[in-house]
Write a protein that holds these residues in place. Structure first.
Motif, PDB file in Angstrom:
ATOM      1  N   HIS A 130       0.832  -1.206   0.000  1.00  0.00           N
ATOM      2  CA  HIS A 130       0.000   0.000   0.000  1.00  0.00           C
ATOM      3  C   HIS A 130       0.868   1.259   0.000  1.00  0.00           C
ATOM      4  N   GLN A 131       1.975   1.213   0.715  1.00  0.00           N
ATOM      5  CA  GLN A 131       2.865   2.380   0.753  1.00  0.00           C
ATOM      6  C   GLN A 131       3.456   2.673  -0.619  1.00  0.00           C
ATOM      7  N   GLU A 133       2.292   1.780  -3.494  1.00  0.00           N
ATOM      8  CA  GLU A 133       1.216   2.225  -4.377  1.00  0.00           C
ATOM      9  C   GLU A 133       0.950   3.720  -4.187  1.00  0.00           C
ATOM     10  N   ARG A 134       0.974   4.161  -2.909  1.00  0.00           N
ATOM     11  CA  ARG A 134       0.747   5.579  -2.626  1.00  0.00           C
ATOM     12  C   ARG A 134       1.878   6.435  -3.181  1.00  0.00           C
ATOM     13  N   ASP A 138       1.390   9.305  -5.992  1.00  0.00           N
ATOM     14  CA  ASP A 138       1.818  10.685  -5.740  1.00  0.00           C
ATOM     15  C   ASP A 138       2.804  11.163  -6.810  1.00  0.00           C
ATOM     16  N   ASP A 151      -4.269   7.440  -9.190  1.00  0.00           N
ATOM     17  CA  ASP A 151      -4.563   6.388  -8.220  1.00  0.00           C
ATOM     18  C   ASP A 151      -4.847   5.059  -8.908  1.00  0.00           C
TER      19      ASP A 151
END
Length: 200
Positions: A130-131, A133-134, A138, A151
């Motif tokens: 998840h990190q 992916e973020r 960004d 996203d």
């Protein structure tokens, strides 16, 4: 150029991670304490936690490097190369180099077995997924050359790579020969990124 203090900090971090990994492989992840790692590495517990947020990161210490690779792939890609192609080139290069993050490096089976046997390590990998992916989302949102849905694009790229990497890990633990493993990994990457390119 890194300062002497930066180099010393990196060396301390690497030494702690190497000591911890050896202890985990010998005795099992759950059966080694942070205090034991600190003593074996010749540092205090405070020093360990100055370099690592949690015990799982002692073993998965290469994950921050993956974040840097993703950022560089997006920021440094040539004009005319989209994000999917930029990430594809990066992961293919890692596979060709048998980089530790590709899962194709020599002698990683004991490491992989320990990870799949540990709920704590699996959970940490999911958090990291998840990190990253973020981070990717960004980077895309901040990139003036990209005009898509940041996203959605990031989520699909991470999912596509996870599918290929998971398949490779299972084949490796099943005992596939190196040549067959490399060929299957390459085919999985090709299929994943072709689907991503068509879909995005």
């Amino acid at each position: 150029m890194p300062s002497r203090g930066d180099r010393g900090g990196a060396a301390t971090r690497a030494r702690i991670a190497d000591v911890a990994t050896g202890m985990f492989l010998e005795r099992g992840f759950e059966d080694v304490t942070i205090a034991e790692v600190a003593a074996a590495a010749g540092v205090s517990k405070v020093t360990v936690f100055a370099h690592f947020d949690r015990k799982e990161d002692l073993l998965l210490d290469r994950l921050p490097g993956a974040v840097d690779l993703v950022r560089s792939a997006i920021r440094d890609r040539p004009d005319g190369v989209g994000p999917v192609e930029a990430i594809r080139r990066m992961v293919v290069r890692l596979a060709d180099e048998k980089h530790v993050l590709s899962g194709l490096g020599d002698g990683v089976e004991p490491f992989l077995r320990m990870v799949v046997a540990s709920p704590a390590l699996i959970a940490r990998l999911r958090v990291f997924e998840h990190q990253i992916e973020r981070v990717l989302a960004d980077e895309l949102a901040a990139d003036s050359r990209f005009d898509g849905d940041a996203d959605l694009t990031a989520a699909l790229i991470v999912a596509g790579y996870r599918n290929a990497a998971t398949s490779t890990m299972r084949r490796r633990l099943a005992g596939d020969a190196p040549a067959a493993l490399e060929a299957a990994h390459g085919a999985a990457l090709t299929a994943a990124f072709a689907a991503l390119a068509d879909g995005l």
